[in-house]
Design an enzyme around this catalytic site. Structure first.
Site, PDB file in Angstrom:
ATOM      1  N   ASP A 275       4.637   7.911   1.011  1.00 40.79           N
ATOM      2  CA  ASP A 275       4.400   7.500   2.393  1.00 40.79           C
ATOM      3  C   ASP A 275       5.681   7.461   3.214  1.00 40.79           C
ATOM      4  O   ASP A 275       6.200   6.411   3.590  1.00 40.79           O
ATOM      5  CB  ASP A 275       3.659   6.153   2.462  1.00 40.79           C
TER       6      ASP A 275
ATOM      7  N   ASP B 224       0.828  -1.212   0.000  1.00 38.06           N
ATOM      8  CA  ASP B 224       0.000   0.000   0.000  1.00 38.06           C
ATOM      9  C   ASP B 224       0.859   1.258   0.000  1.00 38.06           C
ATOM     10  O   ASP B 224       0.335   2.355  -0.181  1.00 38.06           O
ATOM     11  CB  ASP B 224      -0.939   0.014   1.216  1.00 38.06           C
TER      12      ASP B 224
HETATM   13  P1  AMP Z   1       0.894   3.855   6.811  1.00 32.28           P
HETATM   14  O1  AMP Z   1       1.656   3.446   8.000  1.00 32.28           O
HETATM   15  O2  AMP Z   1       0.939   5.335   6.560  1.00 32.28           O
HETATM   16  O3  AMP Z   1       1.241   3.103   5.576  1.00 32.28           O
HETATM   17  O4  AMP Z   1      -0.630   3.562   7.136  1.00 32.28           O
HETATM   18  C1  AMP Z   1      -1.169   2.276   7.121  1.00 32.28           C
HETATM   19  C2  AMP Z   1      -2.682   2.358   7.214  1.00 32.28           C
HETATM   20  O5  AMP Z   1      -3.092   2.825   8.484  1.00 32.28           O
HETATM   21  C3  AMP Z   1      -3.317   3.289   6.194  1.00 32.28           C
HETATM   22  O6  AMP Z   1      -4.505   2.689   5.755  1.00 32.28           O
HETATM   23  C4  AMP Z   1      -3.573   4.535   6.994  1.00 32.28           C
HETATM   24  O7  AMP Z   1      -4.620   5.310   6.455  1.00 32.28           O
HETATM   25  C5  AMP Z   1      -3.912   3.980   8.365  1.00 32.28           C
HETATM   26  N1  AMP Z   1      -3.576   4.929   9.430  1.00 32.28           N
HETATM   27  C6  AMP Z   1      -2.349   5.255   9.861  1.00 32.28           C
HETATM   28  N2  AMP Z   1      -2.412   6.151  10.852  1.00 32.28           N
HETATM   29  C7  AMP Z   1      -3.716   6.423  11.073  1.00 32.28           C
HETATM   30  C8  AMP Z   1      -4.442   7.276  11.971  1.00 32.28           C
HETATM   31  N3  AMP Z   1      -3.829   8.052  12.852  1.00 32.28           N
HETATM   32  N4  AMP Z   1      -5.787   7.266  11.890  1.00 32.28           N
HETATM   33  C9  AMP Z   1      -6.430   6.480  11.010  1.00 32.28           C
HETATM   34  N5  AMP Z   1      -5.808   5.663  10.144  1.00 32.28           N
HETATM   35  C10 AMP Z   1      -4.466   5.630  10.170  1.00 32.28           C
HETATM   36 MG    MG Z   2       0.618   4.146   3.763  1.00 35.13          MG
END
Ligand code: AMP
Ligand code: MG
Length: 488
Positions: free
Chosen positions: A258, A248
């Site tokens: 990201d 993702d």
């Molecule tokens: P990432 O670590 O940025 O790749 O995020 C992984 C998933 O977790 C993605 O679907 C993000 O949208 C979700 N996510 C990460 N942090 C948050 C948050 N604080 N609130 C809601 N969703 C989150």
């Molecule tokens: Mg992400």
């Protein structure tokens, strides 16, 4: 109009997203606006910095023409498939078309919950927002494809992580937000028609020349594979570690996306891992090419569903995936050649470069400084001492420099010109972790000066900038950052 938005993604079927409005924040305060990027995008920086502009960048005011969305996607996280992901703390405001005719997504990150947030708060902390700002713009200055940062706004609210932290909203600009995981979302649900619509959208956005091609989905896969091969080679050539290469977090545009626990390596060690959650070293520096292939194989499994005739699909998918290695190798080896000042390609160049890298690894030589100082040594042998001093055993460098110099001499050319060309690929300045940390710590105390200074230095990574010599140096042992956090 502040940001003239158009929304091609919003015209896709409803399964592609969930409509979601940004949640207003208590007391928005503009921390940083990327004036140069605003100009590239054809936006009025002054208007963006005005109270009205800032409210839009904070998510407190919905822009005219905006149809805010959270994108749906799935993803393999550390190898495990998660079908239910999507933008949990990001909202796509819409797209703009730049004066150069390029379509760009404008997204708020940290703008409040969406239907995909599950237990998350949809918010972002100030530290990670400033980190993404610094590192994404540093990557851009290094010439590496990346999403950009238009602005950072403090929310005036707190977020609850391990600590209570100030919150912020980041405005991200990307050539699209379609990820490998977006394809997985539809493929895993058996939605072949939706998958085709997504693939067509990807072609329209990134590879419009393929629109009429008979085998356009195979070609699309191959293009994405090649973009990733080149991207990862560029990462390796500057010592960048993404840290969380889940499917993702891999954009099909070929942009670095990201920024979480990412970091630049200091002492060269191919097994370097910074991310606190990456216990197995899955996303270690040297694993990045093979992880990219792993992720692209997941993409191939999705796109294959569209290949015809079906019986030939696996073979064709494998053929597209097989383009990774040669493209990666070519980009990486040519990059290494340029880093050590070789203009002609010869048989043993890879061995010569590996010899240097192995000596650097054994001697914990700083990756960036070694190559930067090598530029001067290519012109002036007395500068060898400066390179050698970066090695635990300085004598180890001599073993390389003798054969290197013989190779340079056999190629001929003007040494000063060679040194200058080398300086264009070997940065003096990277976003060193302790500097990023220093900028964040100061910002937490309302002092944004170190953040702005660091950004200014990183804007010209290939120039010497004598006033900022200290920014070239690795961390002192007591400043060294050994672990990074997603910090969402
Ligand atoms: P990432 O670590 O940025 O790749 O995020 C992984 C998933 O977790 C993605 O679907 C993000 O949208 C979700 N996510 C990460 N942090 C948050 C948050 N604080 N609130 C809601 N969703 C989150
Ligand atoms: Mg992400």
């Amino acid at each position: 109009m502040l940001i003239p938005l158009d929304n091609s993604y919003a015209r896709l079927p409803e399964m592609f997203y969930a409509r979601a409005l940004p949640t207003p924040v208590a007391a928005p305060r503009l921390l940083a606006l990327n004036v140069k990027l605003a100009a590239e995008l054809g936006l009025d920086a002054q208007a963006l910095a005005s109270p009205e502009g800032m409210e839009a960048l904070a998510g407190n005011r919905i822009l005219a023409g905006s149809e805010p969305l959270a994108l749906a996607y799935s993803g393999h996280q550390f190898g495990h498939f998660n079908p239910h992901m999507g933008d949990g703390r990001a909202i796509l405001l819409g797209e703009i078309v730049t004066p150069a005719g390029k379509r760009r997504d404008i997204q708020l990150k940290g703008s409040g919950p969406t239907p995909y947030s599950r237990r998350g708060d949809g918010r972002a902390a100030l530290g990670p927002v400033l980190r993404e700002y610094i590192v994404s713009e540093a990557m851009q200055a290094l010439g590496i494809p990346t999403t950009r940062t238009l602005a950072a706004v403090a929310s005036g609210e707190t977020v609850y992580r391990e600590d209570v932290l100030p919150g912020a909203v980041l405005t991200r600009v990307a050539s699209s937000h379609m990820r490998v995981g977006t394809f997985e979302y539809f493929a895993s649900r058996g939605e072949k028609n939706m998958l085709r619509i997504l693939a067509d959208q990807a072609i329209a956005r990134h590879d419009p020349d393929l629109t009429e091609a008979a085998d356009k989905y195979e070609k699309l896969l191959e293009r994405i594979v090649i973009r990733q091969a080149r991207l990862i080679a560029q990462w390796l050539l500057v010592g960048f570690i993404h840290g969380v290469m889940n499917t993702d977090n891999m954009a099909i545009s070929g942009e670095t996306i990201d920024y979480g626990p990412c970091a630049f390596m200091e002492a060269y060690n191919p097994s370097t891992v910074f991310s606190f959650i990456d216990k197995q070293g899955r996303y270690a520096y040297a694993n990045q090419p093979s992880i990219a292939v792993w992720n692209l194989t997941r993409l191939a499994e999705c796109l294959m569903m569209l290949f015809e005739p079906e019986a030939e699909a696996p073979e064709r998918a494998n053929a597209a995936l097989a383009s990774f290695r040669p493209h990666f190798q070519e980009a990486y080896l040519n990059g290494l050649r340029r880093k050590i000042g070789l203009f002609e390609a010869r048989e043993n160049d890879a061995d010569l470069a590996s010899d240097l890298l192995e000596r650097m690894a054994v001697n914990e030589a700083d990756f960036t400084l070694t190559f930067r100082r090598l530029c001067t040594a290519a012109q002036d042998k007395t500068a060898d001492a400066g390179v050698a001093s970066l090695f635990e055993d300085p004598a180890s460098f001599a073993g390389f420099s003798d054969s290197w110099r013989a190779r340079l001499d056999s190629e001929g050319g003007d040494p000063a010109a060679r040194a200058n060309t080398m300086r264009k690929v070997n940065p003096a300045f990277i976003a060193r972790n302790h500097r990023v940390e220093e900028a964040i710590q100061a910002a937490l105390k309302d002092d944004l000066e170190p953040f702005h200074t660091l950004n200014r230095v990183l804007e010209k990574p290939f120039e010497d900038q004598p006033d900022f010599q200290d920014y070239m140096l690795p961390a002192h042992p007591d400043e060294r950052v050994t672990q990074t956090f997603c910090g969402t």
